[in-house]
Design a protein around this motif. Structure first.
Motif, PDB file in Angstrom:
ATOM      1  N   TYR A 109       6.030  -6.989  -8.550  1.00 40.56           N
ATOM      2  CA  TYR A 109       6.397  -7.752  -7.365  1.00 40.56           C
ATOM      3  C   TYR A 109       6.091  -6.977  -6.079  1.00 40.56           C
ATOM      4  N   VAL A 110       6.684  -7.399  -4.995  1.00 37.89           N
ATOM      5  CA  VAL A 110       6.219  -7.038  -3.661  1.00 37.89           C
ATOM      6  C   VAL A 110       6.259  -5.534  -3.381  1.00 37.89           C
ATOM      7  N   PHE A 111       7.320  -4.833  -3.779  1.00 33.89           N
ATOM      8  CA  PHE A 111       7.385  -3.415  -3.435  1.00 33.89           C
ATOM      9  C   PHE A 111       6.510  -2.578  -4.357  1.00 33.89           C
ATOM     10  N   GLY A 112       6.332  -3.017  -5.602  1.00 31.78           N
ATOM     11  CA  GLY A 112       5.347  -2.369  -6.458  1.00 31.78           C
ATOM     12  C   GLY A 112       3.954  -2.528  -5.876  1.00 31.78           C
ATOM     13  N   PHE A 113       3.688  -3.732  -5.375  1.00 39.39           N
ATOM     14  CA  PHE A 113       2.413  -4.006  -4.713  1.00 39.39           C
ATOM     15  C   PHE A 113       2.221  -3.085  -3.511  1.00 39.39           C
ATOM     16  N   GLY A 114       3.279  -2.919  -2.713  1.00 36.05           N
ATOM     17  CA  GLY A 114       3.191  -2.060  -1.535  1.00 36.05           C
ATOM     18  C   GLY A 114       2.917  -0.615  -1.895  1.00 36.05           C
ATOM     19  N   ILE A 115       3.589  -0.108  -2.937  1.00 40.60           N
ATOM     20  CA  ILE A 115       3.373   1.270  -3.375  1.00 40.60           C
ATOM     21  C   ILE A 115       1.944   1.455  -3.870  1.00 40.60           C
ATOM     22  N   ASP A 116       1.484   0.538  -4.705  1.00 42.47           N
ATOM     23  CA  ASP A 116       0.117   0.654  -5.232  1.00 42.47           C
ATOM     24  C   ASP A 116      -0.922   0.579  -4.112  1.00 42.47           C
ATOM     25  N   PHE A 138      -0.501   0.954  -0.566  1.00 44.30           N
ATOM     26  CA  PHE A 138      -0.428   1.847   0.592  1.00 44.30           C
ATOM     27  C   PHE A 138      -0.163   3.310   0.239  1.00 44.30           C
ATOM     28  N   VAL A 139       0.425   3.561  -0.925  1.00 41.26           N
ATOM     29  CA  VAL A 139       0.732   4.939  -1.316  1.00 41.26           C
ATOM     30  C   VAL A 139      -0.297   5.473  -2.298  1.00 41.26           C
ATOM     31  N   HIS A 140      -0.463   4.784  -3.417  1.00 39.27           N
ATOM     32  CA  HIS A 140      -1.404   5.257  -4.435  1.00 39.27           C
ATOM     33  C   HIS A 140      -2.850   4.854  -4.135  1.00 39.27           C
ATOM     34  N   ARG A 141      -3.019   3.898  -3.250  1.00 42.59           N
ATOM     35  CA  ARG A 141      -4.348   3.372  -2.889  1.00 42.59           C
ATOM     36  C   ARG A 141      -5.090   2.878  -4.139  1.00 42.59           C
ATOM     37  N   SER A 165       4.979  -7.204   2.505  1.00 43.70           N
ATOM     38  CA  SER A 165       5.038  -5.739   2.519  1.00 43.70           C
ATOM     39  C   SER A 165       4.993  -5.204   3.940  1.00 43.70           C
ATOM     40  N   LEU A 166       4.081  -5.725   4.744  1.00 42.70           N
ATOM     41  CA  LEU A 166       3.962  -5.274   6.129  1.00 42.70           C
ATOM     42  C   LEU A 166       5.199  -5.622   6.943  1.00 42.70           C
ATOM     43  N   LYS A 167       5.719  -6.827   6.729  1.00 41.47           N
ATOM     44  CA  LYS A 167       6.921  -7.255   7.445  1.00 41.47           C
ATOM     45  C   LYS A 167       8.103  -6.373   7.076  1.00 41.47           C
ATOM     46  N   HIS A 168       8.249  -6.075   5.802  1.00 44.17           N
ATOM     47  CA  HIS A 168       9.383  -5.259   5.363  1.00 44.17           C
ATOM     48  C   HIS A 168       9.251  -3.821   5.867  1.00 44.17           C
ATOM     49  N   ALA A 169       8.023  -3.289   5.848  1.00 43.59           N
ATOM     50  CA  ALA A 169       7.812  -1.923   6.343  1.00 43.59           C
ATOM     51  C   ALA A 169       8.237  -1.808   7.800  1.00 43.59           C
TER      52      ALA A 169
END
Length: 266
Positions: free
Chosen positions: A88-95, A97-100, A119-123
């Motif tokens: 879901y959304v935060f896994g997507f964000g980690i993959d 923006f963090v792990h690229r 993801s961008l809105k939550h960040a």
């Protein structure tokens, strides 16, 4: 969130004894004092709660490799966990923006454009001074739980209600949870499905009865339901008073399994 997940994975990897693992989202992180459970039961106990928004399979990808025969996994999963996508959304964000590694793993995620916007809105909303200060207040212990949240930051009356489907329908995540339970049974890992720590004025009892029946369980969703005064800042976040009460209730259940039926009826 990635840092929190990495710390919890390292905790599990470092334990070579039979252990108790509480797995779920932030209701686990805030709701259960695993330091106290470990002290009272005399067995290594770890709080692997991070956030329901990772998706159950994303969390499992990090945790399951560190489960061993003889372990006991407790699943006090948030109601939303059963209906959210597996990734879901935060896994997507980690993959992303963090792990690229977004393009490497993009087939995991549905409606990727929507997940990117969320993801961008939550960040952006998570970087406010208030929320940054709030995260610094909590103390993460060696067993992975939050302690020291002895205040109430949100009026429970202002919180959005937990969304429940009107009718029961099997989801891919439910299938994944059931498959995980089957794998654990085959590997001599005990799994106990439990309701989450939560606050709500109303719940869809008929839906929840059917959902738990899907897993062959009779569970009262009221078991760890919070009082209004026990809410920290979210429907799934307990303050210290709520955490203490539900932790004691869980310990009673683990100490005396024969009382589980009576506890579930409370």
């Amino acid at each position: 969130m990635e840092d929190l997940l990495a710390k919890k994975t390292a905790m599990l990897a470092s334990c070579n004894e039979e252990k108790i693992v509480l797995l779920g989202g932030s209701s686990v992180l805030y709701g259960f004092n695993t330091d106290e459970i470990q002290r009272r039961l005399g067995k290594p106990t770890f709080n692997a709660g991070v956030n329901v928004g990772l998706g159950f399979r994303y969390l499992l990808d990090h945790v399951e490799p560190h489960l061993k025969p003889g372990d006991h996994v407790l699943l006090p999963l948030e109601f939303n966990q059963y209906t959210n996508p597996m990734y879901y959304v935060f896994g997507f964000g980690i993959d992303t923006f963090v792990h690229r590694e977004y393009w490497k793993n993009c087939r995991k995620y549905r409606r990727k454009g929507k997940l990117l916007l969320i993801s961008l809105k939550h960040a952006r909303s998570s970087a406010t001074p208030e929320k940054l200060a709030r995260r610094k207040v909590a103390t993460l212990t060696e067993t992975g739980c939050y302690l020291g949240l002895d205040t109430q930051l949100r009026d429970p009356a202002t919180l959005k209600a937990i969304p429940f489907p009107e009718t029961f329908q099997e989801t891919d995540t439910m299938k994944e949870i059931a498959a995980f339970m089957t794998r654990c049974q085959a590997n001599n890992i005990r799994v106990t499905l439990l309701p989450p720590v939560f606050y709500a004025r109303e719940v869809n009892t008929a839906y929840l009865e059917k959902m738990y029946a899907y897993f062959g369980e009779t569970i009262s969703p009221e078991l760890f339901r919070l009082e209004a005064s026990e809410v920290y800042d979210s429907v799934y976040h307990a303050n210290q008073a709520g955490q203490m009460r539900v932790t004691n209730r869980l310990i009673e259940q683990l100490e005396e399994p024969q009382n589980r039926k009576e506890l579930n009826q409370i």
